[in-house]
Scaffold this motif. Structure first.
Motif, PDB file in Angstrom:
ATOM      1  N   GLN A  89     -48.219  16.178 -42.648  1.00 20.41           N
ATOM      2  CA  GLN A  89     -48.444  14.685 -42.147  1.00 20.41           C
ATOM      3  C   GLN A  89     -46.998  14.426 -42.198  1.00 20.41           C
ATOM      4  O   GLN A  89     -46.401  13.645 -43.239  1.00 20.41           O
ATOM      5  CB  GLN A  89     -49.132  13.995 -43.012  1.00 20.41           C
ATOM      6  N   VAL A  90     -46.448  14.447 -41.015  1.00 21.74           N
ATOM      7  CA  VAL A  90     -44.724  14.108 -41.172  1.00 21.74           C
ATOM      8  C   VAL A  90     -44.696  13.252 -39.750  1.00 21.74           C
ATOM      9  O   VAL A  90     -45.078  13.645 -38.637  1.00 21.74           O
ATOM     10  CB  VAL A  90     -44.142  15.471 -41.230  1.00 21.74           C
ATOM     11  N   LYS A  91     -43.317  12.544 -39.729  1.00 19.26           N
ATOM     12  CA  LYS A  91     -43.140  11.979 -38.620  1.00 19.26           C
ATOM     13  C   LYS A  91     -41.748  12.543 -38.242  1.00 19.26           C
ATOM     14  O   LYS A  91     -40.855  12.615 -38.958  1.00 19.26           O
ATOM     15  CB  LYS A  91     -42.887  10.536 -38.700  1.00 19.26           C
ATOM     16  N   VAL A  92     -41.607  13.436 -37.290  1.00 17.25           N
ATOM     17  CA  VAL A  92     -40.612  14.092 -36.726  1.00 17.25           C
ATOM     18  C   VAL A  92     -39.840  13.252 -35.601  1.00 17.25           C
ATOM     19  O   VAL A  92     -40.275  12.564 -34.723  1.00 17.25           O
ATOM     20  CB  VAL A  92     -40.832  15.600 -36.090  1.00 17.25           C
ATOM     21  N   ILE A  93     -38.399  12.998 -35.939  1.00 19.46           N
ATOM     22  CA  ILE A  93     -37.712  12.554 -35.066  1.00 19.46           C
ATOM     23  C   ILE A  93     -36.413  13.425 -34.330  1.00 19.46           C
ATOM     24  O   ILE A  93     -35.816  13.935 -35.211  1.00 19.46           O
ATOM     25  CB  ILE A  93     -36.708  11.289 -35.742  1.00 19.46           C
ATOM     26  N   LEU A  94     -36.694  13.651 -32.979  1.00 22.09           N
ATOM     27  CA  LEU A  94     -35.357  14.708 -32.541  1.00 22.09           C
ATOM     28  C   LEU A  94     -34.501  13.750 -31.938  1.00 22.09           C
ATOM     29  O   LEU A  94     -34.764  12.675 -31.392  1.00 22.09           O
ATOM     30  CB  LEU A  94     -36.213  15.470 -31.558  1.00 22.09           C
ATOM     31  N   LEU A  95     -33.143  14.395 -32.244  1.00 23.21           N
ATOM     32  CA  LEU A  95     -32.085  13.475 -31.694  1.00 23.21           C
ATOM     33  C   LEU A  95     -31.569  14.360 -30.402  1.00 23.21           C
ATOM     34  O   LEU A  95     -31.314  15.656 -30.684  1.00 23.21           O
ATOM     35  CB  LEU A  95     -31.030  13.392 -32.662  1.00 23.21           C
ATOM     36  N   GLY A  96     -31.253  13.988 -29.075  1.00 23.45           N
ATOM     37  CA  GLY A  96     -30.948  14.815 -28.164  1.00 23.45           C
ATOM     38  C   GLY A  96     -30.191  13.851 -27.049  1.00 23.45           C
ATOM     39  O   GLY A  96     -30.164  12.739 -27.062  1.00 23.45           O
ATOM     40  N   THR A  97     -30.100  14.557 -25.758  1.00 22.04           N
ATOM     41  CA  THR A  97     -29.599  13.822 -24.804  1.00 22.04           C
ATOM     42  C   THR A  97     -30.639  13.606 -23.874  1.00 22.04           C
ATOM     43  O   THR A  97     -31.897  14.272 -23.698  1.00 22.04           O
ATOM     44  CB  THR A  97     -28.273  14.665 -24.157  1.00 22.04           C
ATOM     45  N   GLY A 155     -24.174   5.550 -31.358  1.00 20.10           N
ATOM     46  CA  GLY A 155     -24.556   5.210 -32.717  1.00 20.10           C
ATOM     47  C   GLY A 155     -25.936   5.577 -33.157  1.00 20.10           C
ATOM     48  O   GLY A 155     -26.579   5.088 -34.040  1.00 20.10           O
ATOM     49  N   LYS A 156     -26.323   6.331 -32.308  1.00 17.81           N
ATOM     50  CA  LYS A 156     -28.146   6.443 -32.355  1.00 17.81           C
ATOM     51  C   LYS A 156     -28.454   7.273 -33.744  1.00 17.81           C
ATOM     52  O   LYS A 156     -29.353   6.956 -34.374  1.00 17.81           O
ATOM     53  CB  LYS A 156     -28.508   7.377 -31.080  1.00 17.81           C
ATOM     54  N   THR A 157     -27.421   8.199 -33.989  1.00 15.10           N
ATOM     55  CA  THR A 157     -27.894   9.100 -35.336  1.00 15.10           C
ATOM     56  C   THR A 157     -27.799   8.083 -36.531  1.00 15.10           C
ATOM     57  O   THR A 157     -28.592   8.067 -37.304  1.00 15.10           O
ATOM     58  CB  THR A 157     -26.839  10.190 -35.470  1.00 15.10           C
ATOM     59  N   THR A 158     -26.697   7.423 -36.636  1.00 15.26           N
ATOM     60  CA  THR A 158     -26.578   6.355 -37.568  1.00 15.26           C
ATOM     61  C   THR A 158     -27.295   5.290 -37.628  1.00 15.26           C
ATOM     62  O   THR A 158     -28.161   5.059 -38.775  1.00 15.26           O
ATOM     63  CB  THR A 158     -25.171   5.552 -37.494  1.00 15.26           C
ATOM     64  N   TYR A 159     -27.925   4.811 -36.331  1.00 17.21           N
ATOM     65  CA  TYR A 159     -29.084   3.891 -36.508  1.00 17.21           C
ATOM     66  C   TYR A 159     -30.392   4.440 -36.774  1.00 17.21           C
ATOM     67  O   TYR A 159     -31.264   3.788 -37.682  1.00 17.21           O
ATOM     68  CB  TYR A 159     -29.200   2.999 -34.979  1.00 17.21           C
ATOM     69  N   VAL A 160     -30.579   5.654 -36.366  1.00 20.67           N
ATOM     70  CA  VAL A 160     -31.970   6.351 -36.552  1.00 20.67           C
ATOM     71  C   VAL A 160     -32.158   6.474 -38.129  1.00 20.67           C
ATOM     72  O   VAL A 160     -33.202   6.102 -38.587  1.00 20.67           O
ATOM     73  CB  VAL A 160     -31.903   7.702 -35.911  1.00 20.67           C
ATOM     74  N   LEU A 161     -31.026   6.860 -38.751  1.00 21.55           N
ATOM     75  CA  LEU A 161     -31.090   7.323 -40.243  1.00 21.55           C
ATOM     76  C   LEU A 161     -31.303   5.946 -40.905  1.00 21.55           C
ATOM     77  O   LEU A 161     -32.188   5.715 -41.696  1.00 21.55           O
ATOM     78  CB  LEU A 161     -29.887   7.812 -40.524  1.00 21.55           C
ATOM     79  N   ASP A 162     -30.615   5.024 -40.571  1.00 23.80           N
ATOM     80  CA  ASP A 162     -30.826   3.587 -41.355  1.00 23.80           C
ATOM     81  C   ASP A 162     -31.937   2.929 -41.094  1.00 23.80           C
ATOM     82  O   ASP A 162     -32.621   2.608 -41.905  1.00 23.80           O
ATOM     83  CB  ASP A 162     -29.631   2.724 -40.789  1.00 23.80           C
TER      84      ASP A 162
END
Length: 796
Positions: free
Chosen positions: A419-427, A72-79
């Motif tokens: 000026q951006v906050k980048v969020i990478l999703l991975g293992t 559920g990390k992707t869903t949580y991150v987006l929310d």
């Protein structure tokens, strides 16, 4: 070393085989009684790290969200990102405009949110007004009158020059005649008629010379007059240009004043001033009028007017908070923007209106979410992202521009501050690999948000799970789940976590189970999902994926694969392996055999000799040899050769989970004590003979059980497992029932001595070894082999 206890004293009971949830402990009849709640379950560490990373504004504090899929990390991150973004102001608009001093380097202009499109519209309206004003001004009577007066003034001055020249020529008896090729001088006779060449040649030489001298004087005067006329024409042209520029400036300058006044940005004001000057300079191309001075009609140039457009690159119209951009296909151009090209006369050309934004442009001032695996499959993109974060600006360029045809025009748009906050999703594996091999990861992604695959199984965790089930069922039109169904799902979640005291936080499999259970509930015509629906969903899922398992089982039953589940054999034991078909894993017993004889080679792994053994399996065999040497050759050299074989295996074998099983086979071969074939064993062993835990314990037990059941349960069959794996047991109902009825047994062991006792029915023995124990028989055999080896080496 443990003594030889009875098997029954070490057996597991049915209560040890599964961690069951009692429906009565949940506190509800079905999930319709629960209020659906949306929250992340079992990830307090990740939640705290996420909150820190999103609110930490120092450079480099981008986030790397690591964890297994399905948590559920992707869903949580987006929310969570959207929740935080709401409290931040909207980002700036960005536009590209023509650079009048360097056309290949377009300017980037920044505007407050929602003002970029308004500016573009204002400039477009301004240019419409400019064209109208120019057309009106240059069609006016006053302009035409001034042009006419200018022409008359110059014409009078030219006429005066010609009159003076003609009078001067007459003084010398010459006249001027204008021809298609210029002005020529003609000598006249007293009666005013032209002097012919024969008449000229008939004249005395002195008169001819005098006429030639006069002609030269007149020619010089003519040349001076022509030069003066040319100067007057240039003066007229300059005066016309001045008049035109003055007219154009008067017509349009006031139109720019409101826009210049409204803009408080010096860069925007500077560009508007340059635009105004360029419009005045190119006024002829911007109007459709008859120009009296040249007598031609000029139409507005499409290519010229493109330079007066505004390319709105980023438009935040309608946005009231910081942008959140999820780029699912982060190609280089999708991330950094691109310049489109068009073909013109065989070449590829572009201008600033053909600059297109990328995800970084849209996310600038907010948040950008990316899948790191997608970035790493495109090395140019990963390097480009790090470069953008390092330089803190976005540069629109083609990374392969040096490989394009020379006919491609080069456009170098001005960079845009980033000026951006980048969020990478991975293992976690990808994070570890990047952390080790790419030092820039530590610099640009300082916050690791780590999602766990399991959580503690507590009453509070059970409650959260139940609320999650209620929320999902309510959102997706599923029937409510009864307390018994929820309890069964909790048990399945615990099984997926691999431990009695844990619950899985990988929710994808759980969601699949919810949907499939609801499907069988609807078929049954019930209003609520019951435990039987969950069990049916699980059974049907196993059935869909168990084709290979059934084929392997059939091969064992028809004797193609040799596996004995009754009787006893010396140097032969049933080992257990786990086979996977991708979505389904099952246990398969393998016959492991050992032969021992005099020699010095120690333990010989036939799989290793044939290159069918992996490194971990080889390591297990070396540890096994170390145990034998330490246990039985402390004072006398170990003079034995033992060959070990996984019978009927023709592919790579790896892992050390069979090392204890292989040791049992060697001990049986050395001692001559037969092993009960109805008992299978698994577990790795260390140099001290201690049994260590292994993976796939449930699949291994169930795999052997189904073989025993198919061939006929005798009540003496079972499996030896490491004692540490007891909390990992989640066995199927048939296995539990067989254990409960005493038809199948499971023995947890801590030491190899316990396992050999169960397999042989004899005590393992303690030092000094009694000859009637397994270890005593092993020691006596090794002494005999040592004597034989010594005698063979030194026969005298």
């Amino acid at each position: 070393m443990p003594d030889g206890n009875l098997r029954s004293a070490r057996e597991l009971t049915v209560e040890d085989l599964e961690a069951r949830t009692r429906p009565s402990e949940l506190g509800f009849e079905d999930t319709s009684e629960l209020t659906p709640e949306s929250f992340i379950i079992g990830q307090s560490r990740a939640v705290a790290a996420m909150d820190f990373g999103l609110h930490m504004n120092a450079p480099g504090y981008n986030l790397f969200v690591a964890g297994p899929t399905g948590t559920g990390k992707t869903t949580y991150v987006l929310d969570k990102v959207r929740e935080v973004a709401v409290h931040r102001k909207a980002a700036s608009d960005w536009c590209y405009v023509h650079n009048f001093s360097a056309p290949d380097e377009p300017y980037a202009l920044s505007f407050p949110p929602c003002h970029g499109r308004e500016f573009a519209r204002s400039v477009a309206n301004l240019m419409d007004a400019v064209e109208g004003a120019l057309t009106s001004a240059f069609n006016s009577d006053s302009y035409h009158h001034e042009c006419s007066e200018l022409e008359k003034s110059i014409a009078l001055r030219v006429e005066e020059l010609w009159s003076k020249l003609e009078a001067y020529a007459r003084e010398f008896g010459f006249s001027l005649r204008k021809t298609a090729t210029g002005v020529v001088t003609v000598m006249q006779k007293p009666d005013g008629t032209p002097l012919t060449r024969p008449e000229f040649e008939a004249m005395p030489q002195q008169e001819q010379d005098e006429i030639r001298q006069h002609q030269t004087v007149i020619a010089d005067a003519l040349e001076a007059t022509l030069h003066h006329v040319t100067s007057l024409q240039a003066e007229a042209l300059s005066a016309q240009r001045t008049l035109d520029e003055r007219t154009a400036r008067f017509a349009v300058e006031h139109l720019f004043t409101p826009l210049l006044t409204e803009s408080g940005n010096a860069r925007i004001q500077g560009w508007l001033s340059a635009l105004r000057d360029d419009v005045i300079l190119h006024h002829r191309e911007l109007r459709s009028v008859d120009v009296p001075a040249q007598g031609t009609t000029i139409q507005a140039s499409v290519d010229l007017t493109r330079r007066y457009k505004v390319n709105v690159l980023v438009d935040q119209t309608g946005e009231s908070s910081a942008p959140v951009v999820i780029e699912s296909n982060p190609t280089y151009f999708n991330l950094f923007g691109r310049v489109e090209y068009k073909s013109v006369q065989g070449g590829m050309v572009a201008d600033f209106t053909m600059i297109k934004p990328g995800a970084l442009h849209r996310a600038n001032g907010g948040y950008l979410v990316l899948q790191v695996r997608d970035l790493l499959t495109r090395p140019v993109v990963w390097d480009g992202l790090k470069r953008a974060l390092r330089n803190r600006f976005i540069k629109v360029e083609n990374p392969l521009e040096d490989q394009l045809w020379p006919s491609t025009s080069s456009l170098r748009p001005e960079v845009i501050p980033l000026q951006v906050k980048v969020i990478l999703l991975g293992t976690a594996d990808i994070f570890q690999w990047l952390y080790e091999y790419d030092e820039e990861l530590q610099k640009h992604f300082k916050v690791k948000v780590e999602f766990d695959s399991s959580m503690d199984r507590t009453p509070e965790a059970n409650r959260q799970y139940a609320h999650f089930i209620a929320a999902y069922a309510n959102a997706n039109g599923l029937p409510p789940f009864s307390a018994a169904a929820v309890a069964r799902i909790l048990d399945e979640s615990s099984k997926q976590s691999g431990s009695h005291d844990k619950l899985s936080t990988r929710f994808n499999p759980i969601i699949e189970l919810l949907n499939e259970s609801g499907y069988f509930t609807r078929i049954r015509g019930s209003d609520a999902v019951d435990a039987r629906d969950v069990d049916e969903a699980l059974d049907k899922r196993r059935r869909r994926s168990s084709l290979i398992r059934e084929k392997v089982l059939q091969q064992i039953l028809d004797g193609t694969i040799l596996v004995a589940v009754s009787g006893e054999r010396v140097g032969q034991v049933n080992g257990l392996a786990v086979l996977s078909t991708g979505d389904y894993a099952f246990g398969e017993p393998h016959r492991i055999t050992a032969r021992t004889y005099s020699g010095r080679r120690g333990v010989v792994n036939v799989e290793r000799e044939t290159a069918l053994s992996g490194h971990i399996h080889d390591k297990g065999l070396l540890i096994l040899g170390a145990y034998l040497s330490g246990e039985f050759a402390a004072e006398t050299p170990l003079s034995v050769t033992a060959t070990l074989v996984f019978e009927q295996t023709y592919s790579m074998i790896d892992g050390d989970s069979a090392s204890s099983t292989e040791l049992y086979a060697i001990l049986s071969s050395l001692s001559g004590v037969p092993i009960q074939q109805g008992i299978a064993a698994t577990g790795s062993v260390n140099q001290f003979g201690e049994i260590q835990p292994i993976g796939g314990v449930n699949e291994k037990i169930e795999g052997f059980y189904y073989i025993c059941r198919a061939k006929g349960l005798t009540g003496t069959q079972g499996v030896i497992i490491p004692h540490q794996n007891v909390r990992h047991l989640f066995l199927s109902r048939p296995v539990q029932e067989a254990v409960q009825s005493g038809m199948f047994h499971i023995w947890p062991v801590t030491h190899v001595s316990e396992g050999i006792e169960i397999l042989t029915g004899l005590p393992a023995g303690e030092r000094p070894f009694d000859e009637n124990t397994v270890f005593g028989k092993v020691e006596r055999r090794l002494q005999t082999l040592s004597h034989v080896a010594t005698h063979a080496e030194h026969p005298s």
